[in-house]
Design a protein around this motif. Structure first.
Motif, mmCIF file in Angstrom:
data_model
loop_
_atom_site.group_PDB
_atom_site.id
_atom_site.type_symbol
_atom_site.label_atom_id
_atom_site.label_comp_id
_atom_site.label_asym_id
_atom_site.label_seq_id
_atom_site.Cartn_x
_atom_site.Cartn_y
_atom_site.Cartn_z
ATOM 1 N N ARG A 84 -27.122 13.294 16.989
ATOM 2 C CA ARG A 84 -28.173 12.505 16.332
ATOM 3 C C ARG A 84 -29.457 12.467 17.137
ATOM 4 O O ARG A 84 -30.097 11.421 17.302
ATOM 5 N N ALA A 85 -29.831 13.613 17.683
ATOM 6 C CA ALA A 85 -30.986 13.648 18.572
ATOM 7 C C ALA A 85 -32.280 13.538 17.771
ATOM 8 O O ALA A 85 -32.379 14.057 16.669
ATOM 9 N N ILE A 86 -33.266 12.824 18.340
ATOM 10 C CA ILE A 86 -34.586 12.748 17.710
ATOM 11 C C ILE A 86 -35.250 14.119 17.793
ATOM 12 O O ILE A 86 -35.853 14.601 16.850
ATOM 13 N N VAL A 87 -35.137 14.727 18.972
ATOM 14 C CA VAL A 87 -35.579 16.116 19.118
ATOM 15 C C VAL A 87 -34.332 16.975 18.971
ATOM 16 O O VAL A 87 -33.474 16.964 19.844
ATOM 17 N N PRO A 88 -34.192 17.681 17.843
ATOM 18 C CA PRO A 88 -32.903 18.298 17.546
ATOM 19 C C PRO A 88 -32.580 19.496 18.438
ATOM 20 O O PRO A 88 -33.475 20.200 18.892
ATOM 21 N N GLN A 104 -28.248 21.344 15.528
ATOM 22 C CA GLN A 104 -28.680 20.241 14.654
ATOM 23 C C GLN A 104 -29.810 20.699 13.739
ATOM 24 O O GLN A 104 -29.870 20.305 12.571
ATOM 25 N N ARG A 147 -25.798 10.838 7.879
ATOM 26 C CA ARG A 147 -26.200 10.967 9.281
ATOM 27 C C ARG A 147 -27.531 11.715 9.387
ATOM 28 O O ARG A 147 -28.451 11.280 10.082
ATOM 29 N N VAL A 173 -31.100 10.416 10.778
ATOM 30 C CA VAL A 173 -31.832 11.083 11.866
ATOM 31 C C VAL A 173 -33.247 11.421 11.423
ATOM 32 O O VAL A 173 -34.221 11.174 12.152
ATOM 33 N N GLU A 199 -35.296 8.283 11.159
ATOM 34 C CA GLU A 199 -35.634 7.774 12.493
ATOM 35 C C GLU A 199 -36.750 8.611 13.115
ATOM 36 O O GLU A 199 -37.695 8.082 13.712
ATOM 37 N N ARG A 200 -36.636 9.933 12.912
ATOM 38 C CA ARG A 200 -37.670 10.812 13.467
ATOM 39 C C ARG A 200 -39.008 10.513 12.813
ATOM 40 O O ARG A 200 -40.035 10.439 13.474
ATOM 41 N N THR A 251 -40.358 7.408 14.293
ATOM 42 C CA THR A 251 -40.878 7.646 15.641
ATOM 43 C C THR A 251 -42.226 8.331 15.586
ATOM 44 O O THR A 251 -43.173 7.951 16.290
#
Lengths: 252, 190
Positions: free
Chosen positions: A62-66, A70, B64, B68, B71-72, B75
């Motif tokens: 679940r990374a913000i920076v994939p 991902q 999911r 994500v 959320e991105r 941000t």
């Protein structure tokens, strides 16, 4: 595998391009029953695992920076989501999980079928006909539920002159019922033809004189098939979206 | 070679067709896709696979990924807002700096103007004082020159009398001081 089944009686060249599509039990040599574990079962299961690997394992951080894996999952999500939204409109978005299921299944089954020695599940009409019929029935039933008898307006081209309308209605009706046929045969036919052609080229490779040419031809075909694998999945999905749009907004 | 290839190909094809013909008798149609005895199996497992994929996607993967992505997006929106805020602050600071610079420049100009005026006044005063002192000095010097000239005249007279006396005595005459003095005076007047 082909030579095993048929023996080496033909001497130089052996062409059994369709043998790769034979459904056979994984264990033993008995008949193929309803619940027998077959090579088709194996590659369907691998398709499920591949979908899970890309969409679940790949996004598990679940990374913000994939990460790269991902990104693949997000790209697939964004690609199909945008397609559904663009084609069917905002109210089609709630059918996105079903269309995503179709797309992920078809695209990964196509790609897994390209692995050497694999079994292409999407080359079988049994598979594509079920997919196409599922889409056809869902869309038709949904059309009647959403619009009632107004759904029949799909066949009544109100923009045409009145005299032409009955004729057009017949044509529209026929084209509507041909949809599942073309939908399923397009996918299975493309996949089957490509795999069979590769096998034919591979058969020519037994002759030393043409084997280099044959290998070049196989490579070229393989490249083409990689494209076809994606494009056919895309076509299958976008047609599903178009049919869904017809069900939601039956006017022309 | 070519003919060989062709004949071999022909044989191979014929054989393949022949074999397929035999197969058709034993194992159903030539296209495995049309062997309906396997359809039940394929359809069953296909439905299983589709249902599994559907549940994996709709229960786990899609929510999911949606979370994500949301959320991105959040941000990114926050970051953009913060960046805009910082940019505004920076431009305000720049304006303040420009203002301060302008003020400082004006003040510097005023100070330098004042200093220049001061220096000009001082220079004028100093020049006047120096002129006065120069005039005084030159007057003094004139007086000194006049004195020196006067004293020099007296000296010349004395030297002339002495020299005349010495000359007279050197020529063998007896020097009459009064006469010499008178003669010298006459000469000097003339």
């Amino acid at each position: 595998m082909a030579t095993e089944a048929h023996g080496a009686e033909s001497g130089g060249l052996v062409f059994h391009p369709m043998d790769q599509f034979i459904v056979k039990p994984l264990f033993g040599d008995g008949p193929v029953g309803m619940f027998t574990l077959t090579n088709a079962t194996l590659w369907l299961a691998l398709t499920v695992l591949a979908v899970a690997a890309i969409m679940v394992l790949g996004t598990s951080r679940r990374a913000i920076v994939p990460t790269r894996s991902q990104s693949v999952g997000e790209l697939a999500y964004g690609f199909v989501y945008k397609m559904v939204e663009d084609v069917t409109g905002k109210d089609g978005v709630k059918y996105f999980p079903y269309i995503m299921t179709l797309f992920m299944f078809v695209v990964l089954a196509n790609f897994l079928g390209l692995l050497p020695m694999s079994f292409a599940t999407t080359s079988h009409f049994a598979v594509t006909v079920i997919l196409a019929m599922a889409v056809f029935l869902t869309v038709t039933i949904l059309g009647f539920i959403k619009n009632g008898t107004a759904f029949l307006g799909l066949f009544w081209v109100s923009s045409a002159p009145l005299a032409l309308r009955p004729v057009l209605a017949v044509i529209e009706l026929i084209s509507y019922f041909v949809r599942p046929v073309s939908h399923s045969i397009r996918l299975a036919g493309n996949v089957m033809a490509g795999h069979a052609v590769i096998k034919v080229f591979a058969g020519f490779a037994a002759l030393a004189a043409i084997s280099p040419l044959s290998i070049v031809a196989i490579s070229a075909m393989y490249g083409l098939e990689v494209m076809v694998a994606f494009i056919q999945a895309y076509v299958f999905t976008i047609l599903t979206c178009v049919y869904l749009k017809d069900a939601l907004h039956p006017g022309h | 070679m070519a003919t060989e290839t062709h004949s071999a190909t022909g044989n191979g094809l014929a054989d393949a067709v022949g074999v397929e013909g035999h197969d058709m008798a034993t194992a159903g149609p030539g296209m495995p896709q049309l062997d309906f005895s396997t359809w039940g199996n394929q359809i069953f497992w296909l439905l299983v696979a589709l249902v599994v994929i559907y549940f994996v996607l709709s229960r786990v993967a899609l929510p999911r990924i949606a979370a994500v992505l949301a959320e991105r997006q959040g941000t990114i929106t926050n970051d953009i807002a913060r960046a805009e805020d910082l940019k505004r602050q920076a431009s305000e600071a720049e304006a303040a700096y420009e203002q301060a610079l302008k003020d400082a420049r004006a003040e510097a100009q005023a100070i330098s103007q004042r200093t220049r005026d001061d220096i000009k006044a001082q220079v004028a005063e100093a020049t006047k004082e120096a002129d006065a002192r120069i005039a005084e000095k030159s007057a003094e010097a004139d007086k000194a020159v006049a004195e020196i000239r006067a004293s020099a005249m007296g000296n010349v007279e004395a030297v002339a009398k002495d020299t005349a006396e010495a000359l007279v005595s050197a020529l063998g005459g007896s020097a009459d001081t009064a006469a010499i003095s008178k003669a010298v005076d006459n000469r000097m007047k003339g």
